[in-house]
Design a protein around this motif. Structure first.
Motif, PDB file in Angstrom:
ATOM      1  N   UNK A  61       0.800  -1.222   0.000  1.00 26.14           N
ATOM      2  CA  UNK A  61       0.000   0.000   0.000  1.00 26.14           C
ATOM      3  C   UNK A  61       0.826   1.261   0.000  1.00 26.14           C
ATOM      4  N   UNK A  62       2.039   1.172   0.525  1.00 22.49           N
ATOM      5  CA  UNK A  62       2.902   2.357   0.541  1.00 22.49           C
ATOM      6  C   UNK A  62       3.302   2.783  -0.872  1.00 22.49           C
ATOM      7  N   UNK A  63       3.072   1.913  -1.861  1.00 20.77           N
ATOM      8  CA  UNK A  63       3.375   2.272  -3.247  1.00 20.77           C
ATOM      9  C   UNK A  63       2.434   3.366  -3.762  1.00 20.77           C
ATOM     10  N   UNK A  64       1.432   3.733  -2.970  1.00 22.30           N
ATOM     11  CA  UNK A  64       0.547   4.843  -3.341  1.00 22.30           C
ATOM     12  C   UNK A  64       1.329   6.151  -3.375  1.00 22.30           C
ATOM     13  N   UNK A  65       2.485   6.188  -2.748  1.00 27.01           N
ATOM     14  CA  UNK A  65       3.326   7.389  -2.763  1.00 27.01           C
ATOM     15  C   UNK A  65       4.211   7.458  -4.003  1.00 27.01           C
ATOM     16  N   UNK A  66       4.206   6.423  -4.820  1.00 19.71           N
ATOM     17  CA  UNK A  66       5.046   6.351  -6.013  1.00 19.71           C
ATOM     18  C   UNK A  66       4.513   7.301  -7.097  1.00 19.71           C
ATOM     19  N   UNK A  67       5.309   8.278  -7.509  1.00 17.31           N
ATOM     20  CA  UNK A  67       4.849   9.229  -8.532  1.00 17.31           C
ATOM     21  C   UNK A  67       4.429   8.555  -9.847  1.00 17.31           C
ATOM     22  N   UNK A  68       5.068   7.450 -10.193  1.00 16.29           N
ATOM     23  CA  UNK A  68       4.689   6.753 -11.426  1.00 16.29           C
ATOM     24  C   UNK A  68       3.273   6.208 -11.329  1.00 16.29           C
ATOM     25  N   UNK A  69       2.893   5.665 -10.169  1.00 14.99           N
ATOM     26  CA  UNK A  69       1.526   5.163  -9.996  1.00 14.99           C
ATOM     27  C   UNK A  69       0.549   6.338  -9.956  1.00 14.99           C
ATOM     28  N   UNK A  70       0.912   7.405  -9.276  1.00 15.37           N
ATOM     29  CA  UNK A  70       0.027   8.565  -9.151  1.00 15.37           C
ATOM     30  C   UNK A  70      -0.202   9.259 -10.495  1.00 15.37           C
ATOM     31  N   UNK A  71       0.728   9.122 -11.424  1.00 15.43           N
ATOM     32  CA  UNK A  71       0.636   9.807 -12.719  1.00 15.43           C
ATOM     33  C   UNK A  71      -0.610   9.421 -13.508  1.00 15.43           C
ATOM     34  N   UNK A  72      -1.165   8.242 -13.265  1.00 16.07           N
ATOM     35  CA  UNK A  72      -2.344   7.825 -14.022  1.00 16.07           C
ATOM     36  C   UNK A  72      -3.593   8.648 -13.676  1.00 16.07           C
ATOM     37  N   UNK A  73      -3.547   9.416 -12.588  1.00 16.77           N
ATOM     38  CA  UNK A  73      -4.666  10.274 -12.226  1.00 16.77           C
ATOM     39  C   UNK A  73      -4.636  11.600 -12.987  1.00 16.77           C
ATOM     40  N   UNK A  74      -3.450  12.004 -13.465  1.00 13.82           N
ATOM     41  CA  UNK A  74      -3.286  13.302 -14.124  1.00 13.82           C
ATOM     42  C   UNK A  74      -4.207  13.423 -15.333  1.00 13.82           C
ATOM     43  N   UNK A  75      -4.906  14.547 -15.388  1.00 15.81           N
ATOM     44  CA  UNK A  75      -5.801  14.819 -16.510  1.00 15.81           C
ATOM     45  C   UNK A  75      -7.208  14.287 -16.332  1.00 15.81           C
ATOM     46  N   UNK A  76      -7.457  13.505 -15.277  1.00 18.26           N
ATOM     47  CA  UNK A  76      -8.802  12.967 -15.060  1.00 18.26           C
ATOM     48  C   UNK A  76      -9.785  14.108 -14.806  1.00 18.26           C
ATOM     49  N   UNK A  77     -10.935  14.030 -15.467  1.00 12.19           N
ATOM     50  CA  UNK A  77     -11.950  15.065 -15.296  1.00 12.19           C
ATOM     51  C   UNK A  77     -13.253  14.515 -14.737  1.00 12.19           C
ATOM     52  N   UNK A  78     -13.358  13.212 -14.651  1.00 10.11           N
ATOM     53  CA  UNK A  78     -14.570  12.579 -14.130  1.00 10.11           C
ATOM     54  C   UNK A  78     -14.239  11.820 -12.852  1.00 10.11           C
TER      55      UNK A  78
END
Length: 189
Positions: free
Chosen positions: A133-150
């Protein structure tokens, strides 16, 4: 003459145990009092650094009149809103405390720009399992949220976010935090 040693009575054992507990509690209180200012300063620095990561801006102004102090999502999850920062004309950064992570609450920030797009995430504090779960801090994993509008959700729930392997609960908690942030920004207009 008897040389038998007298065993301590139950009352003396209880008194000794109570004294030990009292000394340990006092030491814990002292350690907490000494370290609390450093912990607070470190958390504040983390928040200031995270603001610049999730939505870069020249200046951030904390929004004092929040439109809501908690968001109830369609899933029924209630997500507390800790703070909202306006990033000039660029958008908002919303700090939430998503309560349903595997190890407990996730204190996180999500940036939402003026076009309603997610610009970035930052996990402030968490108690998730190390290596999972600590991998939630990984910028590579977080990048998939970028640009989400819904509304965002993990693929297991029909969404587009790839859950962290072995940590779907944590991934859902991050999605809840992002969805709560979007709801707050929509309420701000």
């Amino acid at each position: 003459m008897s040389t038998a040693k007298k065993e301590p009575g139950m009352a003396s054992l209880v008194i000794v145990l109570a004294l030990i507990c009292l000394v340990v509690a006092a030491l814990l209180g002292l350690v907490n009092q000494v370290t609390a200012p450093a912990i607070k300063a470190n958390t504040e620095k983390t928040i200031q650094d995270s603001l610049k990561v999730v939505l870069p801006a020249d200046e951030y102004t904390e929004v004092k009149d929040l439109p809501m102090t908690e968001v109830t999502l369609d899933t029924g999850t209630v997500v507390p809103v800790l703070a909202v920062y306006q990033a000039g004309e660029d958008g908002y950064v919303v700090e939430t405390n998503s309560p349903n992570g595997f190890g407990g609450a996730l204190d996180m920030m999500a940036g939402i720009n003026s076009a309603g797009e997610v610009t970035g995430l930052a996990i402030i504090t968490h108690a998730e399992t190390s290596g999972l779960g600590s991998k939630a801090t990984d910028p590579e994993w977080q990048a998939q949220f970028a640009g989400a509008t819904d509304v965002v959700s993990v693929t297991k729930d029909g969404g587009t976010i790839n859950a962290i392997t072995g940590s779907t609960i944590t991934s859902r908690a991050v999605c809840d935090g992002v969805n709560a942030a979007r709801a707050v920004v929509e309420a701000l207009g």
